[in-house]
Structure formats: C-alpha cells, structure tokens
Enzyme design. Structure first.
Site, PDB file in Angstrom:
ATOM      1  N   LYS A  22       0.832  -1.210   0.000  1.00  0.00           N
ATOM      2  CA  LYS A  22       0.000   0.000   0.000  1.00  0.00           C
ATOM      3  C   LYS A  22       0.865   1.259   0.000  1.00  0.00           C
ATOM      4  O   LYS A  22       0.631   2.176  -0.774  1.00  0.00           O
ATOM      5  CB  LYS A  22      -0.920   0.028   1.228  1.00  0.00           C
ATOM      6  CG  LYS A  22      -1.874  -1.140   1.320  1.00  0.00           C
ATOM      7  CD  LYS A  22      -2.800  -1.014   2.505  1.00  0.00           C
ATOM      8  CE  LYS A  22      -2.109  -0.937   3.852  1.00  0.00           C
ATOM      9  NZ  LYS A  22      -1.312  -2.149   4.167  1.00  0.00           N
ATOM     10  N   GLU A  90      -1.567   5.038   6.217  1.00  0.00           N
ATOM     11  CA  GLU A  90      -2.103   4.455   7.463  1.00  0.00           C
ATOM     12  C   GLU A  90      -3.424   5.130   7.846  1.00  0.00           C
ATOM     13  O   GLU A  90      -3.657   5.478   9.009  1.00  0.00           O
ATOM     14  CB  GLU A  90      -1.083   4.629   8.615  1.00  0.00           C
ATOM     15  CG  GLU A  90       0.311   4.119   8.303  1.00  0.00           C
ATOM     16  CD  GLU A  90       0.453   2.608   8.419  1.00  0.00           C
ATOM     17  OE1 GLU A  90      -0.526   1.931   8.771  1.00  0.00           O
ATOM     18  OE2 GLU A  90       1.549   2.112   8.115  1.00  0.00           O
ATOM     19  N   CYS A 181      -5.065 -19.654   6.112  1.00  0.00           N
ATOM     20  CA  CYS A 181      -4.065 -19.714   7.191  1.00  0.00           C
ATOM     21  C   CYS A 181      -4.298 -18.687   8.300  1.00  0.00           C
ATOM     22  O   CYS A 181      -3.648 -18.758   9.346  1.00  0.00           O
ATOM     23  CB  CYS A 181      -2.668 -19.523   6.610  1.00  0.00           C
ATOM     24  SG  CYS A 181      -2.207 -20.761   5.384  1.00  0.00           S
TER      25      CYS A 181
END
Ligand code: ADP
Ligand code: ZN
Length: 204
Positions: A22, A90, A181
C-alpha cells in the site's frame, strides 16, 4: 483541442493487509504527481513512528516526506491551499473525521490519495476505510504473500498477545496470511506458552 476540465477533485483508495504494498503504491502515485509538477502534501498518523517521524516509509524502504497528524481535521490548518494532491498513509489510524475531510477536499478540487488497512487483526472491516471505499472514485486492493503457504494474502495476522485494536509495529509482530491460514485474534496457545518468560529456561 484539449478539453479544459477545470479543477475536478476525486478520492483514490489503496487498501489491503500489511506488507501488501500500500505504501509503495501510494508513494508511486505521489511521485508521478510530482513529476507532473503538481503540488503534493502527504500526511500520516502520529502513532505510526515505526520508521521515521517526518517521512512515510514502505517495508521495501521507499520514502517520501510527510507531515504528522493526530486527527484528520488537522489537515485543514496544515494544508497549503495551492496543494493539488493530498496523500494519507495508514488512514485506518486517522479516525472517523477523515471521511468528511476527504470529501471536503475532493469537492474543492483536490486529488485525495488514501492508503490504509481495510481489516483489523480479527479480520473485521477497519473504520473509516469501508466508508471511504464507498465514497471513492477509484479503489485498489493490494494483496501480500501468505507467510504460511505462499498464496495471495488479504489478512494481517497478529503474532503477539494483545486485545488492543492498535498495536503499532511491523516485522515480528504481524505477518500476512491468506484466508485459509489466518487465525483471528491472539495466536495459538502453543506460541504463547513458548513466548512466556521463564518457561523452559533454567533459573540461576
Ligand atoms: P504496506 O504499506 O501494505 O504494509 P509496504 O508498501 O510497506 O506495504 O511494503 C511492501 C513490501 O513489503 C513488498 O514490496 C516486499 O518487499 C515486502 N514484503 C515483506 N513481506 C511481504 C509479504 N508477506 N508479502 C509481500 N511483500 C512483502
Ligand atoms: Zn496461507
């Protein structure tokens, strides 16, 4: 003849788990805006002090100067109104006001580029990202590589014991995992038992 479109604004969102690229993608887009001689400002939340206070830094060490804010509203004071392109990294740590601020900026002709985690350590949508995704003109979902099996990974696996929503850190505290997972929440007991101080250690 070129069509003169005027100062049309928009919102672009880049979302995905940690390690999915990102920040790299945000920096790539911001660099291109700079090459196009656009005025750029970049903001990141104060709590992300993993690497550098005045730069956004990717895990692959791409860097770009940024300003630190606690809440999205601070942008209104810090913004040079000649700025055409505004980046947020963020964004999931910038609080609910980012939605209103991003809309306001885009409505006033700014190009708003937002990168952030779309889900938290339990796999739940991470506010305010869902709302931003609904309001954006453009959405990119980046995937990482699952550290267990190598498949495309959309989850951020927390490896340390904490029930806090925000535990800032990177390598060693989190890893990318695929749908199969991913283990939501705190890690398996065996891991925690292993990590407990004093266990399996000889006392002097
Ligand atoms: P994000 O902002 O999504 O956390 P970054 O842009 O900071 O991601 O970092 C992406 C880089 O992280 C990749 O280019 C790669 O070099 C590195 N990386 C480390 N672990 C992984 C992983 N599990 N999957 C993909 N890339 C990884
Ligand atoms: Zn996997």
């Amino acid at each position: 003849m070129d069509i003169v479109t005027g100062n049309i604004g928009w919102i672009e969102v880049v979302c995905g788990p940690m390690f999915s690229g990102k920040s790299e993608e945000l920096i790539r887009r911001l660099r291109r805006a700079k090459i196009a001689r656009k005025r750029v400002q970049v903001f990141k939340p104060v709590l992300d002090d993993r690497y550098s206070a005045d730069e956004i830094v990717s895990h692959s060490d791409c860097r770009m100067p940024s300003q630190v804010i606690k809440d999205a509203r601070e942008v209104l004071n810090l913004l040079d109104w000649r700025t055409q392109v505004i980046g947020f990294d963020e964004a999931n740590f910038l609080g609910p006001n980012l939605v209103e601020i991003a809309q306001q900026l885009a409505d006033s002709g700014k190009q708003v580029l937002i990168a952030g985690l779309d889900t938290d350590y339990l796999g739940r949508p991470f506010p305010p990202m869902p709302e931003l995704l609904a309001l954006a003109e453009s959405i990119t979902k980046t995937l990482a590589i699952c550290m267990r099996c190598g498949n495309p990974a959309k989850h951020t696996q927390r490896l340390v014991e904490s029930e806090e929503l925000i535990v800032v850190g990177a390598t060693g505290m989190y890893e990318a995992r695929c749908r199969r997972c991913f283990e939501p929440g705190i890690p398996k007991q065996e891991y925690l038992e292993f990590a407990k101080p004093g266990r399996d250690r000889h006392t002097v």
